[in-house]
Design a protein around this motif. Structure first.
Motif, PDB file in Angstrom:
ATOM      1  N   CYS A  48       0.839  -1.200   0.000  1.00 28.27           N
ATOM      2  CA  CYS A  48       0.000   0.000   0.000  1.00 28.27           C
ATOM      3  C   CYS A  48       0.869   1.243   0.000  1.00 28.27           C
ATOM      4  CB  CYS A  48      -0.901  -0.002   1.239  1.00 28.27           C
ATOM      5  SG  CYS A  48      -1.987   1.407   1.292  1.00 28.27           S
ATOM      6  N   CYS A  49       0.458   2.183  -0.881  1.00 26.61           N
ATOM      7  CA  CYS A  49       1.242   3.421  -0.981  1.00 26.61           C
ATOM      8  C   CYS A  49       0.527   4.581  -0.311  1.00 26.61           C
ATOM      9  CB  CYS A  49       1.522   3.749  -2.441  1.00 26.61           C
ATOM     10  SG  CYS A  49       0.021   3.958  -3.383  1.00 26.61           S
ATOM     11  N   GLY A  50      -0.715   4.299   0.233  1.00 27.54           N
ATOM     12  CA  GLY A  50      -1.454   5.361   0.914  1.00 27.54           C
ATOM     13  C   GLY A  50      -2.330   6.181  -0.009  1.00 27.54           C
ATOM     14  N   LYS A  51      -2.389   5.818  -1.352  1.00 29.23           N
ATOM     15  CA  LYS A  51      -3.170   6.606  -2.319  1.00 29.23           C
ATOM     16  C   LYS A  51      -4.527   5.976  -2.640  1.00 29.23           C
ATOM     17  CE  LYS A  51       0.943   8.438  -4.611  1.00 29.23           C
ATOM     18  NZ  LYS A  51       1.713   8.476  -5.854  1.00 29.23           N
ATOM     19  N   HIS A  52      -4.775   4.779  -2.059  1.00 30.14           N
ATOM     20  CA  HIS A  52      -6.016   4.074  -2.395  1.00 30.14           C
ATOM     21  C   HIS A  52      -7.256   4.868  -1.989  1.00 30.14           C
ATOM     22  CE1 HIS A  52      -4.048   0.482  -3.769  1.00 30.14           C
ATOM     23  NE2 HIS A  52      -3.280   0.491  -2.682  1.00 30.14           N
ATOM     24  N   GLY A  53      -7.251   5.457  -0.844  1.00 32.74           N
ATOM     25  CA  GLY A  53      -8.392   6.241  -0.376  1.00 32.74           C
ATOM     26  C   GLY A  53      -8.730   7.365  -1.327  1.00 32.74           C
ATOM     27  N   HIS A  54      -7.733   8.047  -1.851  1.00 35.29           N
ATOM     28  CA  HIS A  54      -7.901   9.164  -2.778  1.00 35.29           C
ATOM     29  C   HIS A  54      -8.497   8.672  -4.104  1.00 35.29           C
ATOM     30  CE1 HIS A  54      -7.222  13.036  -4.563  1.00 35.29           C
ATOM     31  NE2 HIS A  54      -6.499  12.495  -5.531  1.00 35.29           N
ATOM     32  N   LYS A  55      -8.004   7.501  -4.577  1.00 33.10           N
ATOM     33  CA  LYS A  55      -8.486   6.938  -5.840  1.00 33.10           C
ATOM     34  C   LYS A  55      -9.957   6.538  -5.730  1.00 33.10           C
ATOM     35  CE  LYS A  55      -7.320   3.433  -9.256  1.00 33.10           C
ATOM     36  NZ  LYS A  55      -6.473   2.284  -9.569  1.00 33.10           N
ATOM     37  N   HIS A  56     -10.316   5.880  -4.627  1.00 34.71           N
ATOM     38  CA  HIS A  56     -11.706   5.477  -4.416  1.00 34.71           C
ATOM     39  C   HIS A  56     -12.623   6.690  -4.310  1.00 34.71           C
ATOM     40  CE1 HIS A  56     -10.637   1.364  -4.206  1.00 34.71           C
ATOM     41  NE2 HIS A  56     -10.095   1.373  -2.982  1.00 34.71           N
ATOM     42  N   GLU A  57     -12.133   7.733  -3.716  1.00 30.73           N
ATOM     43  CA  GLU A  57     -12.918   8.967  -3.569  1.00 30.73           C
ATOM     44  C   GLU A  57     -13.217   9.573  -4.941  1.00 30.73           C
ATOM     45  OE1 GLU A  57     -12.139  13.083  -1.325  1.00 30.73           O
ATOM     46  OE2 GLU A  57     -11.530  11.321  -0.165  1.00 30.73           O
ATOM     47  N   GLU A  58     -12.220   9.580  -5.819  1.00 34.48           N
ATOM     48  CA  GLU A  58     -12.404  10.118  -7.168  1.00 34.48           C
ATOM     49  C   GLU A  58     -13.417   9.284  -7.962  1.00 34.48           C
ATOM     50  OE1 GLU A  58      -8.646  10.333  -9.102  1.00 34.48           O
ATOM     51  OE2 GLU A  58      -8.027  12.143  -8.040  1.00 34.48           O
ATOM     52  N   GLU A  59     -13.313   7.942  -7.849  1.00 38.82           N
ATOM     53  CA  GLU A  59     -14.236   7.051  -8.545  1.00 38.82           C
ATOM     54  C   GLU A  59     -15.673   7.253  -8.045  1.00 38.82           C
ATOM     55  OE1 GLU A  59     -12.787   3.103  -8.054  1.00 38.82           O
ATOM     56  OE2 GLU A  59     -11.189   3.341  -9.537  1.00 38.82           O
ATOM     57  N   THR A  60     -15.834   7.426  -6.745  1.00 43.91           N
ATOM     58  CA  THR A  60     -17.151   7.664  -6.152  1.00 43.91           C
ATOM     59  C   THR A  60     -17.756   8.964  -6.677  1.00 43.91           C
ATOM     60  OG1 THR A  60     -16.466   6.509  -4.133  1.00 43.91           O
ATOM     61  CG2 THR A  60     -18.425   7.891  -3.983  1.00 43.91           C
ATOM     62  N   LYS A  61     -16.934  10.011  -6.730  1.00 46.10           N
ATOM     63  CA  LYS A  61     -17.413  11.309  -7.249  1.00 46.10           C
ATOM     64  C   LYS A  61     -17.834  11.184  -8.707  1.00 46.10           C
ATOM     65  CE  LYS A  61     -14.857  14.487  -4.248  1.00 46.10           C
ATOM     66  NZ  LYS A  61     -13.750  15.465  -4.186  1.00 46.10           N
ATOM     67  N   LYS A  62     -17.023  10.439  -9.481  1.00 45.52           N
ATOM     68  CA  LYS A  62     -17.319  10.250 -10.900  1.00 45.52           C
ATOM     69  C   LYS A  62     -18.642   9.506 -11.087  1.00 45.52           C
ATOM     70  CE  LYS A  62     -15.238   8.421 -15.131  1.00 45.52           C
ATOM     71  NZ  LYS A  62     -14.143   7.612 -15.695  1.00 45.52           N
ATOM     72  N   LEU A  63     -18.847   8.441 -10.302  1.00 43.01           N
ATOM     73  CA  LEU A  63     -20.087   7.664 -10.382  1.00 43.01           C
ATOM     74  C   LEU A  63     -21.301   8.494  -9.968  1.00 43.01           C
ATOM     75  CD1 LEU A  63     -18.901   4.232  -8.944  1.00 43.01           C
ATOM     76  CD2 LEU A  63     -19.663   4.665 -11.276  1.00 43.01           C
ATOM     77  N   LYS A  64     -21.133   9.296  -8.916  1.00 46.27           N
ATOM     78  CA  LYS A  64     -22.237  10.171  -8.463  1.00 46.27           C
ATOM     79  C   LYS A  64     -22.610  11.172  -9.551  1.00 46.27           C
ATOM     80  CE  LYS A  64     -21.737   9.982  -3.428  1.00 46.27           C
ATOM     81  NZ  LYS A  64     -21.352  10.709  -2.224  1.00 46.27           N
ATOM     82  N   ALA A  65     -21.586  11.709 -10.231  1.00 43.87           N
ATOM     83  CA  ALA A  65     -21.831  12.670 -11.312  1.00 43.87           C
ATOM     84  C   ALA A  65     -22.576  12.007 -12.467  1.00 43.87           C
ATOM     85  CB  ALA A  65     -20.511  13.253 -11.803  1.00 43.87           C
ATOM     86  N   GLU A  66     -22.169  10.765 -12.802  1.00 47.03           N
ATOM     87  CA  GLU A  66     -22.844  10.026 -13.875  1.00 47.03           C
ATOM     88  C   GLU A  66     -24.300   9.738 -13.515  1.00 47.03           C
ATOM     89  OE1 GLU A  66     -20.628   6.509 -14.784  1.00 47.03           O
ATOM     90  OE2 GLU A  66     -18.905   7.606 -15.588  1.00 47.03           O
TER      91      GLU A  66
END
Length: 197
Positions: free
Chosen positions: A40-58
């Motif tokens: 783990c590089c500590g960036k997973h939380g940030h990536k999941h957050e971006e995907e969630t925002k993208k899905l909500k927008a869609e």
């Protein structure tokens, strides 16, 4: 005695270090397992957050598209209902316009016969109007129902019976009112008297 104590302390310290290393290794292995087998590089939380925002927008876009289409469909339905109501209101306009000419001819025939007192000219005028009306009806697909031969409940309405020597059983004796079909559909059955022996 003192040397023995020092050796015991060193040995205990080495054991503690090994235990710490083992715990660290186990923790690292567990962390790798949770993150798909990689460190783990500590960036997973940030990536999941971006995907969630993208899905909500869609989802929001799809929802807005659906609401817009629904509103468009409702407007289309209302417009079509209004058009149908308008068509119903003026459905008979064409046929009435055609009959107006015959009405004009009737009025002229009555006026002319009143002045001349000529019954023959009145009769000729009425016959001409009847021909004109029949032409209009033919152009609209209206046909007279035949009353020759046997009674047919599909096209004839029997209002009485009569014994008749020169007619067969259930044959039409007399026509009280003519019947008509329009484009194959009975719009008024012929009113008849039927022979019963």
């Amino acid at each position: 005695m003192q040397d023995k104590d020092i050796k015991d302390e060193v040995l205990e310290e080495d054991i503690n270090k090994d235990e710490v290393k083992e715990e660290a290794h186990e923790h690292e292995h567990e962390h790798e397992h949770k993150h798909g087998g990689h460190t783990c590089c500590g960036k997973h939380g940030h990536k999941h957050e971006e995907e969630t925002k993208k899905l909500k927008a869609e989802i929001e876009t799809l929802k807005n598209d659906y609401l817009r289409k629904q509103a468009e469909f409702q407007n289309f339905t209302k417009r079509k209902m209004n058009e149908v109501e308008e068509l119903k209101k003026f459905a008979s306009e064409k046929i009435i316009t055609q009959f107006l000419g015959s009405l004009d001819n009737f009025e002229r025939a009555i006026e002319a016969s009143t002045e001349s007192k000529d019954f023959n000219s009145l009769l000729e005028g009425v016959e001409m109007i009847v021909r004109n009306l029949k032409d209009i009806m033919t152009s609209e697909g209206v046909e007279e129902i035949s009353t020759e031969g046997a009674f047919n409940p599909e096209y004839h309405h029997a209002v009485g019976v009569e014994a008749c020597e020169d007619k067969n059983e259930d044959e039409i004796v007399k026509v009280l009112q003519k019947g008509y079909t329009m484009k194959g559909k009975v719009i008024r059955p012929a009113m008849v008297i039927v022979c019963k022996k």
